[in-house]
Design a protein around this motif. Sequence first.
Motif, PDB file in Angstrom:
ATOM      1  N   ARG A 115     -48.711 -12.235  -3.022  1.00 39.60           N
ATOM      2  CA  ARG A 115     -48.918 -11.260  -1.697  1.00 39.60           C
ATOM      3  C   ARG A 115     -47.386 -10.949  -1.516  1.00 39.60           C
ATOM      4  O   ARG A 115     -46.993 -10.042  -1.226  1.00 39.60           O
ATOM      5  N   SER A 116     -46.549 -11.940  -1.315  1.00 42.44           N
ATOM      6  CA  SER A 116     -45.381 -11.634  -0.855  1.00 42.44           C
ATOM      7  C   SER A 116     -44.451 -11.040  -1.831  1.00 42.44           C
ATOM      8  O   SER A 116     -43.506 -10.076  -1.343  1.00 42.44           O
ATOM      9  N   SER A 117     -44.521 -11.263  -2.936  1.00 37.83           N
ATOM     10  CA  SER A 117     -43.825 -10.382  -4.135  1.00 37.83           C
ATOM     11  C   SER A 117     -44.226  -8.783  -3.856  1.00 37.83           C
ATOM     12  O   SER A 117     -43.260  -7.991  -3.994  1.00 37.83           O
ATOM     13  N   ASP A 118     -45.460  -8.600  -3.723  1.00 35.57           N
ATOM     14  CA  ASP A 118     -45.879  -7.293  -3.815  1.00 35.57           C
ATOM     15  C   ASP A 118     -45.367  -6.669  -2.278  1.00 35.57           C
ATOM     16  O   ASP A 118     -45.141  -5.666  -2.363  1.00 35.57           O
ATOM     17  N   ASP A 119     -45.310  -7.305  -1.274  1.00 32.86           N
ATOM     18  CA  ASP A 119     -45.029  -6.844  -0.145  1.00 32.86           C
ATOM     19  C   ASP A 119     -43.322  -6.657  -0.207  1.00 32.86           C
ATOM     20  O   ASP A 119     -42.999  -5.436   0.174  1.00 32.86           O
ATOM     21  N   LEU A 121     -41.758  -5.807  -2.968  1.00 31.32           N
ATOM     22  CA  LEU A 121     -41.535  -4.795  -3.892  1.00 31.32           C
ATOM     23  C   LEU A 121     -42.118  -3.356  -3.104  1.00 31.32           C
ATOM     24  O   LEU A 121     -41.308  -2.091  -3.414  1.00 31.32           O
ATOM     25  N   ASN A 122     -43.067  -3.344  -2.277  1.00 29.71           N
ATOM     26  CA  ASN A 122     -43.412  -2.282  -1.483  1.00 29.71           C
ATOM     27  C   ASN A 122     -42.484  -1.747  -0.639  1.00 29.71           C
ATOM     28  O   ASN A 122     -42.361  -0.577  -0.212  1.00 29.71           O
ATOM     29  N   LEU A 123     -41.688  -2.795  -0.266  1.00 27.14           N
ATOM     30  CA  LEU A 123     -40.562  -2.337   0.876  1.00 27.14           C
ATOM     31  C   LEU A 123     -39.399  -1.396   0.320  1.00 27.14           C
ATOM     32  O   LEU A 123     -38.472  -0.888   0.478  1.00 27.14           O
ATOM     33  N   GLY A 124     -39.442  -1.469  -1.460  1.00 25.52           N
ATOM     34  CA  GLY A 124     -38.513  -0.634  -2.352  1.00 25.52           C
ATOM     35  C   GLY A 124     -37.370  -1.735  -2.909  1.00 25.52           C
ATOM     36  O   GLY A 124     -36.673  -1.155  -3.548  1.00 25.52           O
ATOM     37  N   THR A 126     -36.235  -4.312  -5.889  1.00 24.17           N
ATOM     38  CA  THR A 126     -36.525  -4.499  -7.248  1.00 24.17           C
ATOM     39  C   THR A 126     -36.409  -5.740  -7.703  1.00 24.17           C
ATOM     40  O   THR A 126     -35.393  -6.518  -7.110  1.00 24.17           O
ATOM     41  N   ARG A 127     -37.174  -6.244  -8.488  1.00 17.97           N
ATOM     42  CA  ARG A 127     -37.327  -7.729  -8.974  1.00 17.97           C
ATOM     43  C   ARG A 127     -36.097  -8.153  -9.848  1.00 17.97           C
ATOM     44  O   ARG A 127     -36.023  -7.028 -10.860  1.00 17.97           O
TER      45      ARG A 127
END
Length: 190
Positions: A115-119, A121-124, A126-127
């Motif tokens: 969940r936290s990684s998706d959030d 990443l959705n903020l823009g 990059t992993r």
Amino acid sequence: MWVLKNKLTAANELLKRQVRLVACRGWVPGKDFDDLHQAVISNDSLTLLLSVACYYDLEIDQLDVIGAFLHAKLAKPAYTKQPSTAVVPGKETWYWKITSALYGFPVSPKRWGIRSSDDILNLGFTRCRSDPYVFTLKVGKCWAVIGGYVDDFTILSNSRMGELQYLFGMAISRDRSKLQIAFEQTGLIA
């Protein structure tokens, strides 16, 4: 089961008292869960990030997500008996349907990590290829790096947010004039 915990400041003073409903049993490996791995920032990455921040005099901020696991949804619901301290009169034999991750569920850290990684990443952001819980963002001349350890995040940036003072049970102090960062764990010494 209810778990009581005292949250301390960097000076080992009581900041607040926490109480959590914790699930303790009823999970079967291979049936209810398989992979429990929660990605966290590696010690090498954290050391590198803090060293870079120190050398370039960058801002270092922290974020502690309150009730982090409760923000993560389980892949499938879990059912549990009502805690003896919260039984609803007339419904003593009923079970609770749990759809959010709870502290004590073996799958909770993994679900929160997703969940936290998706959030992020959705903020823009990059992993990072070499460390899955490090994220970067650059917008014009502004940039930021986030490193996460379950529900605690360290944020480096070239703009001001709030000084890092306490992380993973360690007091952190910084002397920018000497380009130094110090870690202290005296609060953990009994």
